[in-house]
Design a protein around this motif. Structure first.
Motif, PDB file in Angstrom:
ATOM      1  N   VAL A 289     137.008 -32.730  37.141  1.00 46.37           N
ATOM      2  CA  VAL A 289     137.275 -33.034  35.635  1.00 46.37           C
ATOM      3  C   VAL A 289     135.828 -33.735  35.282  1.00 46.37           C
ATOM      4  CG1 VAL A 289     138.587 -34.494  33.685  1.00 46.37           C
ATOM      5  CG2 VAL A 289     139.708 -33.196  35.438  1.00 46.37           C
ATOM      6  N   ALA A 290     135.459 -34.614  35.945  1.00 46.39           N
ATOM      7  CA  ALA A 290     133.961 -35.180  35.567  1.00 46.39           C
ATOM      8  C   ALA A 290     133.150 -33.851  35.355  1.00 46.39           C
ATOM      9  CB  ALA A 290     133.731 -36.050  36.549  1.00 46.39           C
TER      10      ALA A 290
ATOM     11  N   LYS B 177     129.991 -29.880  31.680  1.00 49.34           N
ATOM     12  CA  LYS B 177     129.847 -28.463  31.351  1.00 49.34           C
ATOM     13  C   LYS B 177     129.907 -28.338  29.881  1.00 49.34           C
ATOM     14  CE  LYS B 177     131.978 -23.915  32.192  1.00 49.34           C
ATOM     15  NZ  LYS B 177     133.092 -23.316  33.077  1.00 49.34           N
ATOM     16  N   TYR B 178     130.973 -28.850  29.400  1.00 46.08           N
ATOM     17  CA  TYR B 178     131.158 -28.749  27.952  1.00 46.08           C
ATOM     18  C   TYR B 178     130.405 -29.590  27.097  1.00 46.08           C
ATOM     19  CZ  TYR B 178     134.699 -24.742  28.585  1.00 46.08           C
ATOM     20  OH  TYR B 178     135.356 -23.659  28.972  1.00 46.08           O
ATOM     21  N   GLY B 179     129.725 -30.367  27.536  1.00 41.62           N
ATOM     22  CA  GLY B 179     128.803 -31.236  26.748  1.00 41.62           C
ATOM     23  C   GLY B 179     129.726 -32.581  26.357  1.00 41.62           C
ATOM     24  N   GLY B 180     130.661 -32.687  27.116  1.00 42.54           N
ATOM     25  CA  GLY B 180     131.734 -34.011  26.747  1.00 42.54           C
ATOM     26  C   GLY B 180     131.458 -35.180  27.822  1.00 42.54           C
ATOM     27  N   LEU B 181     132.447 -35.951  28.007  1.00 47.17           N
ATOM     28  CA  LEU B 181     132.306 -37.066  28.719  1.00 47.17           C
ATOM     29  C   LEU B 181     133.893 -37.341  29.251  1.00 47.17           C
ATOM     30  CD1 LEU B 181     130.307 -39.393  29.180  1.00 47.17           C
ATOM     31  CD2 LEU B 181     131.604 -40.694  27.429  1.00 47.17           C
ATOM     32  N   MET B 182     133.973 -37.832  30.564  1.00 45.29           N
ATOM     33  CA  MET B 182     135.066 -38.314  30.898  1.00 45.29           C
ATOM     34  C   MET B 182     136.007 -39.372  30.384  1.00 45.29           C
ATOM     35  SD  MET B 182     135.996 -38.683  34.952  1.00 45.29           S
ATOM     36  CE  MET B 182     137.584 -38.622  35.792  1.00 45.29           C
ATOM     37  N   TRP B 183     135.084 -40.546  29.968  1.00 44.12           N
ATOM     38  CA  TRP B 183     135.858 -41.454  29.183  1.00 44.12           C
ATOM     39  C   TRP B 183     135.537 -41.421  27.925  1.00 44.12           C
ATOM     40  CZ3 TRP B 183     132.132 -41.519  33.341  1.00 44.12           C
ATOM     41  CH2 TRP B 183     130.941 -41.886  32.796  1.00 44.12           C
ATOM     42  N   GLY B 184     136.553 -40.795  27.146  1.00 34.97           N
ATOM     43  CA  GLY B 184     136.298 -40.768  25.706  1.00 34.97           C
ATOM     44  C   GLY B 184     137.036 -41.523  24.644  1.00 34.97           C
TER      45      GLY B 184
END
Length: 1013
Positions: free
Chosen positions: A486-487, A492-499
């Motif tokens: 998931v991390a 990959k999608y320009g996101g963050l694991m801890w949102g």
């Protein structure tokens, strides 16, 4: 035999010495070294379990200064701390092996509200919903929302930069922080607020704290120097939480610096925040919610961007799994009319869209969206099946209540695998969310996992909770695999694991997000604030040259300890094992039934979550001693002399069982937890199991035998009620009973007795053979009244009036012979006696049940015992008899009766805790019944009255019983005229009589009055 149990988790010498020194200082707060208190604070809402050395409850900021100043001396430089608020973290955010600084018990005041300028100043331990209670009269609210708002503290929100529903409009907590006051590692105080860049040239202009001057200058310089790299590296997300917010310490044009932005989101790793000045949001004048139903969860996700484009304030989503769990929960009765089924369709996704603002704006947006949705439904587009609109605030709050409960509801999933939090607050750009989730689901499907999804699609944050069994070693390994996958997927999608929920133990993923250079800056900042790594060590980052982070994804989990308990024992104590730590039992409101013992003590040991945790450890320790708990439950007590000796030695010999007992005996056995807890943790059930075993080794108190024997002795005492009352009610006897038995304010027997009141009355002519001879078509005219010990012997007038009401309705009452119910024996853990009593009563009631005549009981707690405890203990041997509550029976009866004209009568109904949580629709039923009789009934939502059966009669509970009554009942009763007050629970009426000075009516008595008009 139940052995002495020792936990072997003694305090480290340096901590013992530190705590001794702290006790000798001017520190005024509480210091709790009990193993039970440490265990309760060893868990949060995550899968992790770190046992702290002790728990400190500072009463004020000075206490925190004293604690940290003492720890700054050479002797105690190895002592570590972690600040804690509501304990709602989902990744071990505040867990530690050091000392817990819990600010929620005392530092929970709203210090100042400035409505003219739109800000508030609060202590860190204030609960978010409590703050909004204080702000509502001023026309404001603190707008960052979160599902745990009724127990999460402002300090916790600041430390995790919390946000939730509506964050696109309302922002994150950091967007509302105007200033902070914090205690630094050396015990000094630092005030932070926005500073003009020109002031930074002279340290004396920015702070009078030397360490603070150093921190401000250093952080300002490094964040300015690295500005370009920060802008390029940090994802462009509404929910971007860095831990240390390097980007926003400077404003866009670098004219203003604010160190508070570094502290916000730092998870207690830099300083202990004690106060905050927050800006406020005006309450909207108009609100509207549209519940949009979809054919699939994917349809709901892909439709969300268009809803955001419609300028919605909030767009929340839940999948079919969460919806189905909600349908099985107490919460569903409040929202079922608002989320109705679509005929011939299956709802597999739901978007909840809210518009808030001024009336004209909201009406325009709503009309526009309705037009679009209607057209999409007609064309079969976007998977939209239907929608419902509601514009009244109570209904909107009910919808949010269901959504907020989603976190806990997932824990109610059947089977050993439960949806858990560890990678469930990921954030990606909203426009990429649907594709991201499809890949996320593919990851989970590839591991053959079930999962539930819900969240804030408008912000690109979706909570995904895969179902794993943490008692399974392989599943624990799988948690690591999924976390890593998931991390990588979020990057990959320009996101963050801890949102949304902060990092906690997930700090190990930091370097891949920030890059080595900026990660080094984070380490440097940690080193400036906390060079010895003593504030929440092991989270986010560690100072350079201090080694790797203490904690990571593989850190000790609750499952490591739970799996030491044999499966058959876990199955025998499901309520103990199923508690997932969501903490709804910490609800701050005195108007919420769960949990009265926590509300009155402020001690988390005295809560369902606390009790479940202590019991898990008790089961684990028994297994470590080689004791079969299931066999132990069936064993006979030790001999009297041995139990006497064990009891006398209890003060000398440590036994962990005593700590469990101290927690469980504080339970009121109101059963609010069994209805309101999302996973239905039933504390009275395992409390009775524990009592049954504990008293095999130790003597029972005399009052337990008094309570357990009351049902059997009442018929004997009622044979001479005046003599019994004289013997028990005179001052000397009451003094003796209080001192010798520990029992106070025992009620007097009814005079005349029920037998005397009904002397010669047809209802007393119970004859089974005669009843069996009645033709079946005539049996519907008969009503069988099931007696209970309290109303029949202490409030016989009520039973008489119920019988009169039945007659007034044109039916024929039959008073069934008195049979003990057994609930008092169950409450005190006399499980063998309860089983025999329950079987005897069940056999009798099953025999009567064959008549096909309705059986009705008056007291809610006793009637519900037939449904719950009887089924639990007797299983299939319970049979199929049904005893209805009076309101359930009346609801059917009035269908065949003409409604009476309005009579101008008004009443207010106060419910019994067990009744209102086990049967949440009861208020609506009584309201409908009274309306049929031509009267208006208003139901009030209150907490526990403090009596709870016999709890309030036990001398050791008297002060807490009174305090609970004063929390919500006393002030509400004072606003209502006495003749209008209706109370359905016998114990509640007794409590009102004791502390309010009058005896309120039962709803049945008011109905009889209305029927006679």
């Amino acid at each position: 035999m139940l052995p002495l149990l020792s936990h072997q988790q003694t305090l480290e010498p340096v901590y013992l010495a530190y705590l001794d020194a702290l006790e000798q200082s001017e520190y005024s707060g509480d210091i709790d070294k009990r193993y039970s208190a440490r265990l309760v604070q060893a868990t949060d809402n995550s899968v992790y379990q770190f046992l702290p050395q002790a728990v400190l409850y500072p009463k004020n900021q000075q206490d925190i200064q004293i604690a940290l100043t003492l720890a700054a001396t050479d002797a105690f430089r190895s002592v570590t701390f972690s600040a804690r608020g509501g304990g709602t973290g989902t990744n071990g955010q505040s867990l530690t092996h050091g000392l817990i600084l819990d600010v929620s018990r005392y530092m929970n005041c709203v210090l100042e509200v400035n409505a003219e300028q739109g800000w508030v100043r609060v202590e860190a331990g204030v609960v978010k919903d409590a703050l909004n209670d204080a702000l509502r009269p001023h026309g404001f609210f603190f707008s960052p929302d979160l599902s745990t708002s009724n127990r999460a503290t402002i300090g916790g929100m600041i430390n995790t930069d919390a946000s939730g529903a509506g964050s696109l409009v309302y922002g994150k907590t950091s967007d509302h922080v105007l200033a902070l006051r914090s205690v630094l590692i050396d015990g000094s105080v630092l005030d932070t607020q926005p500073l003009d860049a020109g002031l930074l040239c002279n340290p004396d202009n920015v702070s009078d704290n030397p360490l603070g001057q150093k921190l401000i200058s250093a952080v300002a310089a490094v964040c300015r120097e690295k500005r370009t790299q920060i802008e390029n590296q940090f994802p462009k997300l509404n929910r971007f939480l860095t831990g240390y917010d390097l980007k926003h310490v400077w404003n866009d044009n670098l004219t203003q610096f604010d160190l508070s932005r570094i502290l916000t989101g730092s998870e207690g790793t830099l300083a202990v925040i004690t106060e905050a000045k927050l800006n406020l949001t005006p309450l909207p004048t108009e609100r509207a919610m549209v519940n949009i139903k979809y054919d699939s969860f994917q349809s709901a996700l892909r439709h969300a961007p268009s809803l955001v484009a419609a300028r919605a304030t909030v767009v929340e989503t839940v999948d079919s799994k969460v919806l189905n769990l909600a349908r099985e929960d107490i919460v569903w009765h409040s929202v079922s009319d608002l989320i109705q089924e679509v005929p011939g369709k299956v709802i597999d996704g739901l978007n909840m869209v809210e518009f808030a603002g001024d009336t004209v704006e909201v009406e325009q947006k709503l009309a526009s969206l309705e037009a679009v949705l209607t057209e999409q439904i007609s064309k079969g587009e976007c998977g939209v099946l239907g929608y419902q609109v509601t514009q009244d605030k109570p209904s909107i709050e009910k919808i949010y209540g269901m959504r907020k409960k989603a976190v806990g509801l997932l824990g109610a999933t059947k089977g050993r695998r439960k949806p858990i939090a560890f990678a469930e607050d990921t954030a990606v750009p909203p426009e990429k969310l649907a594709d991201y989730i499809m890949e996320f689901r593919a990851v989970l499907d590839g591991h053959n996992l079930q999962y539930g999804m819900f969240g804030h699609v408008d912000a690109g944050v979706l909570h995904v909770r895969p179902a794993l069994d943490m008692c399974d070693v392989e599943d624990e390994k799988l948690l690591r695999v999924i976390s890593d996958q998931v991390a990588a997927l979020t990057l990959k999608y320009g996101g963050l694991m801890w949102g949304e929920h902060g990092k906690g133990v997930r700090g190990e993923y930091g370097p891949s997000v920030f890059g080595d250079e900026l990660y080094g800056v984070l380490q440097d900042i940690k080193g400036l604030f906390d060079p010895d790594n003593r504030l929440n060590p092991g989270k986010l980052v560690a100072p350079k040259h201090t080694g790797a982070l203490y904690y990571d994804i593989d850190s000790a989990k609750r499952g490591k300890f739970d799996r030491q308990i044999p499966i058959e024992v876990r199955d025998a104590f499901p309520d103990v094992m199923n508690c997932n730590g969501n903490g709804l039992c910490f609800n701050y409101s005195s108007y919420s039934p769960m949990c009265p013992s926590f509300k009155v003590t402020g001690d988390r040991v005295q809560s369902p979550k606390g009790r479940a945790g202590l019991m898990r450890e008790w089961l684990r320790l028994l297994e470590a001693e080689g004791v079969d708990v299931n066999a132990l439950a069936k064993a006979k007590p030790l001999g009297l002399l041995q139990r006497v000796q064990n009891t006398l030695n209890a003060q000398r010999d440590y036994d962990y069982s005593h700590e469990v007992m101290e927690s469980l005996k504080g339970c009121l056995a109101c059963k609010a937890c069994s209805g309101q807890c999302p996973v239905k943790v039933d504390v009275p059930k395992f409390r009775a199991q524990f009592f049954n075993i504990y008293y095999q080794r130790y003597l029972r108190p005399a009052k337990d035998y008094l309570v357990a024997g009351i049902e059997d002795s009442l018929p004997l005492m009622a044979a001479a009620p005046r003599l019994t009352n004289f013997a028990a009610q005179n001052p000397l006897s009451q003094w003796v009973i209080k001192k010798a038995i520990g029992y106070v304010d025992a009620p007097a027997l009814s005079v005349p007795t029920l037998k005397q009141r009904l002397d010669g009355h047809a209802s007393r002519g119970y004859d089974l053979v005669a009843l069996q001879a009645i033709p079946e078509e005539a049996r519907s005219q008969f009503v069988l009244v099931v007696q209970d010990p309290f109303n029949s012997f202490y409030d016989s007038g009520l039973v008489l009036r119920f019988i009169q009401l039945i007659e007034k309705l044109g039916l024929k009452p039959v008073l069934l012979p008195y049979k003990p119910n057994g609930k008092p024996t169950h409450i005190k853990g006399f499980l063998d006696k309860f089983a025999k009593t329950a079987q005897s009563s069940a056999d009798f009631l099953n025999q009567v049940h064959k008549l096909g005549m309705p059986m009705v009981g008056i007291d809610p707690a006793l009637v519900l015992c037939y449904r719950d405890e009887y089924r639990e203990v007797l299983g299939a041997n319970r049979g199929h008899f049904e005893v209805k509550l009076a309101n359930e029976w009346l609801l059917n009866v009035i269908k065949d009766l003409p409604a009476k004209a309005a009579q101008g009568k008004q009443y207010t109904w106060f419910s019994h805790c067990t009744e209102s949580t086990a049967k949440p629709n009861t208020a609506n039923e009584w309201t409908k019944i009274f309306a049929h009789f031509g009267a208006k009934l208003t139901a009030v939502n209150l907490g526990c009255c403090g009596m709870a059966g016999t709890y309030g009669h036990e001398a050791e509970n008297l002060e807490r019983s009174k305090a609970l009554f004063e929390m919500s009942w006393q002030q509400t009763l004072a606003k209502i005229e006495q003749p209008q007050v209706l109370v359905s629970g016998y114990s509640c009426r007794t409590q009102v009589k004791r502390f309010a000075g009058y005896k309120p009516k039962h709803p049945l008595e008011a109905l009889l009055e209305l029927a006679n008009i």
